[in-house]
Design a protein around this motif. Structure first.
Motif, PDB file in Angstrom:
ATOM      1  N   ILE A   1      10.225  18.272  25.712  1.00 38.51           N
ATOM      2  CA  ILE A   1      11.501  18.770  25.319  1.00 38.51           C
ATOM      3  C   ILE A   1      12.671  17.582  25.223  1.00 38.51           C
ATOM      4  N   ILE A   2      13.090  17.723  23.968  1.00 34.56           N
ATOM      5  CA  ILE A   2      14.524  16.929  24.119  1.00 34.56           C
ATOM      6  C   ILE A   2      15.488  17.880  23.502  1.00 34.56           C
ATOM      7  N   ASP A   3      16.461  18.099  24.404  1.00 34.39           N
ATOM      8  CA  ASP A   3      17.637  18.787  23.955  1.00 34.39           C
ATOM      9  C   ASP A   3      18.962  17.860  24.001  1.00 34.39           C
ATOM     10  N   ARG A   4      19.485  18.067  22.756  1.00 29.58           N
ATOM     11  CA  ARG A   4      20.957  17.495  22.410  1.00 29.58           C
ATOM     12  C   ARG A   4      22.011  18.232  22.290  1.00 29.58           C
ATOM     13  N   LYS A   5      23.115  17.951  22.824  1.00 33.75           N
ATOM     14  CA  LYS A   5      24.408  18.616  22.494  1.00 33.75           C
ATOM     15  C   LYS A   5      25.709  17.457  22.001  1.00 33.75           C
ATOM     16  N   THR A   6      25.864  17.533  20.779  1.00 32.73           N
ATOM     17  CA  THR A   6      26.785  16.680  20.371  1.00 32.73           C
ATOM     18  C   THR A   6      28.209  17.281  19.665  1.00 32.73           C
ATOM     19  N   ILE A   7      29.095  16.695  20.351  1.00 32.33           N
ATOM     20  CA  ILE A   7      30.382  17.061  20.065  1.00 32.33           C
ATOM     21  C   ILE A   7      31.157  15.899  19.214  1.00 32.33           C
ATOM     22  N   LEU A   8      31.557  16.480  18.169  1.00 33.06           N
ATOM     23  CA  LEU A   8      32.146  15.571  16.958  1.00 33.06           C
ATOM     24  C   LEU A   8      33.626  15.959  17.039  1.00 33.06           C
ATOM     25  N   THR A   9      34.477  14.892  17.201  1.00 33.17           N
ATOM     26  CA  THR A   9      35.956  15.086  17.401  1.00 33.17           C
ATOM     27  C   THR A   9      36.725  14.321  16.285  1.00 33.17           C
ATOM     28  N   ALA A  10      37.523  15.048  15.462  1.00 39.22           N
ATOM     29  CA  ALA A  10      37.877  14.407  14.349  1.00 39.22           C
ATOM     30  C   ALA A  10      39.329  13.379  14.892  1.00 39.22           C
ATOM     31  N   GLY A  11      39.583  12.242  14.179  1.00 39.35           N
ATOM     32  CA  GLY A  11      40.430  11.388  14.529  1.00 39.35           C
ATOM     33  C   GLY A  11      41.900  11.822  14.176  1.00 39.35           C
ATOM     34  N   GLN A  12      42.698  11.156  13.466  1.00 36.93           N
ATOM     35  CA  GLN A  12      44.111  11.613  13.015  1.00 36.93           C
ATOM     36  C   GLN A  12      44.123  12.302  11.758  1.00 36.93           C
ATOM     37  N   LYS A  13      43.143  12.232  10.918  1.00 36.59           N
ATOM     38  CA  LYS A  13      42.933  13.056   9.666  1.00 36.59           C
ATOM     39  C   LYS A  13      41.857  14.208   9.764  1.00 36.59           C
ATOM     40  N   VAL A  14      42.259  15.113   8.827  1.00 35.50           N
ATOM     41  CA  VAL A  14      41.431  16.038   8.757  1.00 35.50           C
ATOM     42  C   VAL A  14      39.724  15.624   8.380  1.00 35.50           C
ATOM     43  N   VAL A  15      38.626  16.185   8.869  1.00 34.71           N
ATOM     44  CA  VAL A  15      37.513  15.672   8.372  1.00 34.71           C
ATOM     45  C   VAL A  15      36.797  16.808   7.738  1.00 34.71           C
ATOM     46  N   ASN A  16      36.575  16.642   6.418  1.00 33.02           N
ATOM     47  CA  ASN A  16      35.865  17.505   5.717  1.00 33.02           C
ATOM     48  C   ASN A  16      34.376  17.229   5.527  1.00 33.02           C
ATOM     49  N   MET A  17      33.467  18.302   5.521  1.00 38.58           N
ATOM     50  CA  MET A  17      32.127  18.406   5.407  1.00 38.58           C
ATOM     51  C   MET A  17      31.626  19.129   4.721  1.00 38.58           C
ATOM     52  N   PRO A  18      31.893  19.290   3.376  1.00 38.51           N
ATOM     53  CA  PRO A  18      31.533  20.371   2.537  1.00 38.51           C
ATOM     54  C   PRO A  18      30.037  20.318   2.318  1.00 38.51           C
ATOM     55  N   ASP A  19      29.767  21.468   1.543  1.00 39.30           N
ATOM     56  CA  ASP A  19      28.306  21.759   1.322  1.00 39.30           C
ATOM     57  C   ASP A  19      27.462  20.848   0.807  1.00 39.30           C
ATOM     58  N   THR A  20      26.276  20.329   1.369  1.00 37.88           N
ATOM     59  CA  THR A  20      25.157  19.545   0.686  1.00 37.88           C
ATOM     60  C   THR A  20      24.170  19.902   1.365  1.00 37.88           C
ATOM     61  N   LYS A  21      23.034  19.919   0.717  1.00 40.28           N
ATOM     62  CA  LYS A  21      21.606  19.923   1.459  1.00 40.28           C
ATOM     63  C   LYS A  21      21.243  18.797   2.344  1.00 40.28           C
ATOM     64  N   GLU A  22      21.871  17.728   2.131  1.00 36.51           N
ATOM     65  CA  GLU A  22      21.497  16.372   2.941  1.00 36.51           C
ATOM     66  C   GLU A  22      22.035  16.467   4.323  1.00 36.51           C
ATOM     67  N   GLY A  23      21.501  17.137   4.920  1.00 37.70           N
ATOM     68  CA  GLY A  23      21.767  17.202   6.528  1.00 37.70           C
ATOM     69  C   GLY A  23      20.808  18.034   7.272  1.00 37.70           C
ATOM     70  N   MET A  24      21.050  18.247   8.656  1.00 33.52           N
ATOM     71  CA  MET A  24      21.747  17.411   9.334  1.00 33.52           C
ATOM     72  C   MET A  24      21.356  16.866  10.514  1.00 33.52           C
TER      73      MET A  24
END
Length: 356
Positions: A177-200
């Motif tokens: 088993i491989i478990d992962r917990k990923t925390i993504l933190t935005a910098g000084q600007k808003v980070v937009n991740m709009p719809d796309t099938k290419e992920g994740m």
């Protein structure tokens, strides 16, 4: 059955983290150890002294990846191309390497598809995930883990997201088993991740675990060339999907489910590969970008593509704020896992990484 033998001691001479090997084939007795070698940009993961997987961040790849990934019997379940291509496997989508987490639209930048022209290439609008350091490594009996820090940077080197990820490795008899917990933190600007099938969160599997389908395929040859052929026989292609919602085969693409099971055979070895979503992930249960050609991916954010424009999700992370993504990967050998056992492992995972 062909076994893969790796001379992991080559790394030991220059390892910054040493490992102690031990034998144990009963549940809870296997030793999980690591060899970190920053000179070659790798952390080797060992179960009882045998290679399980390698976390690596080579200069010619645009993100950190796990490659290869092996069963407890030593059989590789990941595609070799393009890092170590093998004759007879598909030579498409060179950016799909081993196992990874990226996204295809982060403030207009394509982190998912960057490197699609081959090793060492960068797409004009491609973002790069840079491994910065390993924060902690803990070996153990039955389970070990390490924590890493990465930066998601744009084409000019500006950091869009800081990533901190825990990777846990669990050994239970014939199950890895491989478990992962990923925390993504935005910098000084808003980070937009709009719809796309290419992920994740994705894995590119070995040729034998693809689904038998017709059509043209581009295959890698012994001499390093590629050939486009029409594959109508599907010899040795044994894969199939089944979801927690009872959907199977090609029909799983674009559906949502709490877990997805890819199962098949490599030679005479029965193999199960499962990805579990986590109840606290955004947009749980996730949509599945699970393809017949060997791409096996969970994508909670590509709603528009998966619902034929009936719904949408324009995900964003405000400056200084974070989003967390958690996934469990189960690799089993010997028999294909029954749904009841997958449910139990998924339920166990739901309790892990649970917010206070």
């Amino acid at each position: 059955m062909k076994k893969l033998n790796y001379l992991v001691l080559i790394f030991a001479a220059v390892a910054t983290v040493t490992c102690s090997s031990g034998k144990g084939n009963q549940e809870g007795t296997s030793k999980v150890t690591f060899i970190e070698n920053n000179a070659v940009k790798k952390i080797v993961v060992l179960i009882d002294g045998q290679l399980f997987t390698t976390f690596q961040w080579p200069e010619n790849v645009t993100k950190p990846v796990f490659y290869p990934i092996l069963t407890s019997e030593g059989t590789e379940i990941t595609r070799g191309f393009p890092l170590k291509p093998k004759a007879g496997e598909r030579a498409d989508h060179p950016h799909q390497i081993g196992m990874w987490l990226t996204y295809g639209n982060v403030n207009g930048l394509d982190f998912w598809g960057n490197g699609s022209k081959g090793l060492g290439t960068r797409n004009q609008n491609g973002g790069v995930i840079k491994h910065l350091k390993t924060e902690k490594i803990t070996e153990g009996t039955g389970e070990g883990f390490f924590i890493t820090t990465e930066s998601w940077v744009d084409t000019s080197g500006v950091v869009l997201l800081k990533e901190v990820t825990e990777f846990h490795f669990i050994a239970k008899e014939n199950i890895r088993i491989i478990d992962r917990k990923t925390i993504l933190t935005a910098g000084q600007k808003v980070v937009n991740m709009p719809d796309t099938k290419e992920g994740m969160f994705g894995i590119r599997v070995a040729r034998q675990l693809e689904l038998p389908v017709g059509g043209n395929v581009v295959l890698y040859n012994e001499d390093g060339t590629t050939s486009r052929i029409k594959d109508t026989l599907n010899i040795g292609i044994t894969g199939n999907y089944s979801s927690s919602e009872g959907i199977g085969g090609e029909e799983v693409w674009g559906t949502s489910a709490r877990w997805m099971h890819l199962f098949g055979n490599i030679e005479d070895e029965k193999i199960s590969l499962v990805i579990c979503d986590h109840p606290e992930n955004p947009n749980y249960p996730t949509y599945w970008h699970a393809r017949t050609y060997g791409l096996f991916a969970a994508n909670p954010l590509g709603v528009k593509d998966f619902t034929n424009d009936k719904d949408s999700l324009n995900f964003s992370i405000s400056p200084g704020q974070s989003a967390t993504f958690r996934y469990r990967v189960i690799i089993a050998t010997g028999e294909h896992l029954p749904a009841e056992e997958i449910d139990k492992l998924a339920n166990d995972f739901a309790l892990k990484f649970k917010s206070n």
